[in-house]
Design a protein around this motif. Structure first.
Motif, PDB file in Angstrom:
ATOM      1  N   LEU A   8     -78.850 -25.312  52.356  1.00 46.25           N
ATOM      2  CA  LEU A   8     -78.986 -26.753  52.592  1.00 46.25           C
ATOM      3  C   LEU A   8     -77.638 -27.434  52.361  1.00 46.25           C
ATOM      4  CD1 LEU A   8     -82.341 -27.710  50.823  1.00 46.25           C
ATOM      5  CD2 LEU A   8     -81.966 -27.107  53.206  1.00 46.25           C
ATOM      6  N   ILE A  50     -78.694 -24.505  47.920  1.00 46.28           N
ATOM      7  CA  ILE A  50     -78.103 -25.809  48.228  1.00 46.28           C
ATOM      8  C   ILE A  50     -76.593 -25.719  48.078  1.00 46.28           C
ATOM      9  CG2 ILE A  50     -78.045 -28.261  47.627  1.00 46.28           C
ATOM     10  CD1 ILE A  50     -80.820 -27.935  46.415  1.00 46.28           C
ATOM     11  N   THR A  88     -84.513 -22.054  46.651  1.00 44.09           N
ATOM     12  CA  THR A  88     -83.851 -22.857  47.663  1.00 44.09           C
ATOM     13  C   THR A  88     -82.356 -22.842  47.383  1.00 44.09           C
ATOM     14  OG1 THR A  88     -85.781 -24.304  47.873  1.00 44.09           O
ATOM     15  CG2 THR A  88     -83.675 -25.170  48.666  1.00 44.09           C
ATOM     16  N   CYS A 115     -84.452 -29.647  56.998  1.00 41.72           N
ATOM     17  CA  CYS A 115     -83.091 -29.108  57.037  1.00 41.72           C
ATOM     18  C   CYS A 115     -83.194 -27.612  56.771  1.00 41.72           C
ATOM     19  CB  CYS A 115     -82.221 -29.797  55.983  1.00 41.72           C
ATOM     20  SG  CYS A 115     -80.493 -29.267  55.963  1.00 41.72           S
ATOM     21  N   ASN A 116     -82.851 -26.810  57.778  1.00 38.30           N
ATOM     22  CA  ASN A 116     -82.976 -25.349  57.672  1.00 38.30           C
ATOM     23  C   ASN A 116     -84.388 -24.936  57.245  1.00 38.30           C
ATOM     24  OD1 ASN A 116     -80.317 -25.084  58.400  1.00 38.30           O
ATOM     25  ND2 ASN A 116     -79.565 -24.698  56.332  1.00 38.30           N
ATOM     26  N   LEU A 166     -76.714 -31.020  52.386  1.00 42.06           N
ATOM     27  CA  LEU A 166     -77.191 -32.391  52.493  1.00 42.06           C
ATOM     28  C   LEU A 166     -76.057 -33.394  52.620  1.00 42.06           C
ATOM     29  CD1 LEU A 166     -80.114 -32.236  49.902  1.00 42.06           C
ATOM     30  CD2 LEU A 166     -80.228 -32.095  52.394  1.00 42.06           C
TER      31      LEU A 166
END
Length: 389
Positions: free
Chosen positions: A53, A339, A337, A73-74, A55
């Motif tokens: 991600l 990021i 997740t 997002c993805n 962002l």
């Protein structure tokens, strides 16, 4: 990475050497979190960042911006939070980790430079404890300031200092894995009075120059003292100073979030007496850590269990090179997740699910240092910082 480059070929040779005798189904035993750590940590093959991600670079259409709708997002659902009233730019929540908020580019380039200077010059010195204090008698002016001086003496070791021979230390030898029990109001008193002796200094380290030790600096304590041997806070040492600017940025970050958008529809258990509705008025940072990363350093998966309140916001600022941040769930069996955190990004972990979630930093990304750390400004001496950030 260019397949024809020397770095690529070296990484490939090292990979083939280390995996030559590896059991073929070894990775089948890894938890999802461990597999992700391995994937992003690997030098060969270079990790695929297409599922990370980002962002900071997220582009939102006018309808999403106006309505605060969710977007993907993805493949990960993201909630765009309304932060226009606070004037801090974009703010995002990640519903799959309830309570996780990302504030891209929250810290300005000018403040980033000032915070790095503070972390190296002003904070990594007495009375703020660092990882090196267990083994060395660090200079009063701090390692960074000492290394700038051409005539600084070697830093003495604690094990070879006669005046410290009567100090009672904890057990010596290899560091033991500590699986600490989560702190809560019920067991707080017993943990408060449990012994927390200082770690035994290594008998094998030798006196070293401040410049040599700079690359070995890993952390410096902020506020209440954290005892790494027991993974508990040592409240007997009293509360250390929290820099005013650090405290102000943390409070501004928490105040900029509309927590109604984050938790308003949640019926999550585990809040205790803490409640998000009062954070704008009651949040006050009282403990923290400055982590110093070299390019090949990592922060392996862990859970923060040492705080009595396991719901109030934990604010994290990223400075310097970009990094991959992983956050999963209450066990390592939850797929994390990934990021991408750039310099100036702020992450807030809040609420019972997020604060007890496994998280880590498996990769610092090379050659991602922002240009504003390379500028040489009169009177700031930042040419030295650009080598050590």
């Amino acid at each position: 990475m260019d397949p024809s480059s020397a770095a690529y070929k070296k990484a490939r040779r090292q990979y083939l050497k280390t995996t030559k005798n590896r059991t073929k189904d070894l990775d089948a035993e890894w938890t999802p979190f461990r597999a992700a750590e391995k994937r992003y940590k690997a030098r060969f093959p270079p990790p695929d960042l297409s599922h990370v991600l980002d962002l900071t670079s997220a582009t939102l259409d006018a309808e999403t911006l106006a309505s605060g709708q969710s977007f993907y997002c993805n493949g990960v659902e993201i909630n765009f939070l309304d932060s226009t009233s606070s004037g801090v730019g974009k703010a995002f929540a990640v519903p799959r980790v309830p309570g996780l908020v990302v504030l891209p580019s929250f810290v300005s380039p000018q403040d980033q430079r000032r915070l790095v200077r503070w972390a190296l010059c002003d904070h990594a010195r007495h009375p703020n404890e660092t990882n090196l204090d267990a083994h060395y008698i660090l200079p009063d002016e701090g390692l960074w300031n000492a290394h700038l001086s051409s005539d600084s003496p070697l830093v003495r070791t604690r094990a070879c200092t006669p005046e410290l021979s009567n100090t009672k230390y904890g057990s010596s030898g290899p560091r033991q894995l500590v699986s600490n029990i989560p702190v809560d109001p019920a067991n707080f008193q017993s943990m408060l009075h449990s012994p927390k002796p200082p770690p035994a200094p290594s008998p094998t380290v030798s006196p070293a120059s401040p410049a040599a030790l700079i690359t070995k600096l890993r952390w410096a304590n902020i506020g209440w003292s954290y005892h790494w041997g027991s993974k508990q806070y040592d409240f007997t040492k009293g509360k250390g100073h929290i820099d005013n600017e650090i405290g102000a940025i943390c409070k501004q970050a928490v105040s900029s979030v509309d927590w109604e958008e984050v938790f308003g529809q949640s019926d999550e258990e585990g809040w205790g007496d803490e409640h998000w509705r009062s954070w704008h008025e009651t949040y006050e940072p009282d403990a923290g850590i400055v982590n110093y990363y070299q390019i090949k350093d990592t922060l392996m998966a862990h859970v923060d269990r040492s705080e009595v309140c396991a719901t109030s916001p934990l604010v994290s600022m990223s400075l310097g090179n970009a990094a991959i941040f992983l956050i999963g769930g209450l066990t390592r069996d939850v797929e994390p997740t990934a990021i991408l955190l750039r310099s100036g990004d702020v992450v807030i972990m809040s609420g019972p699910a997020c604060r007890r979630a496994y998280h880590g930093v498996p990769r610092i990304l090379e050659d991602t240092l922002p240009d504003h750390f390379s500028l040489k400004l009169d009177g700031e001496g930042f040419s030295s910082f650009s080598k050590g950030v």
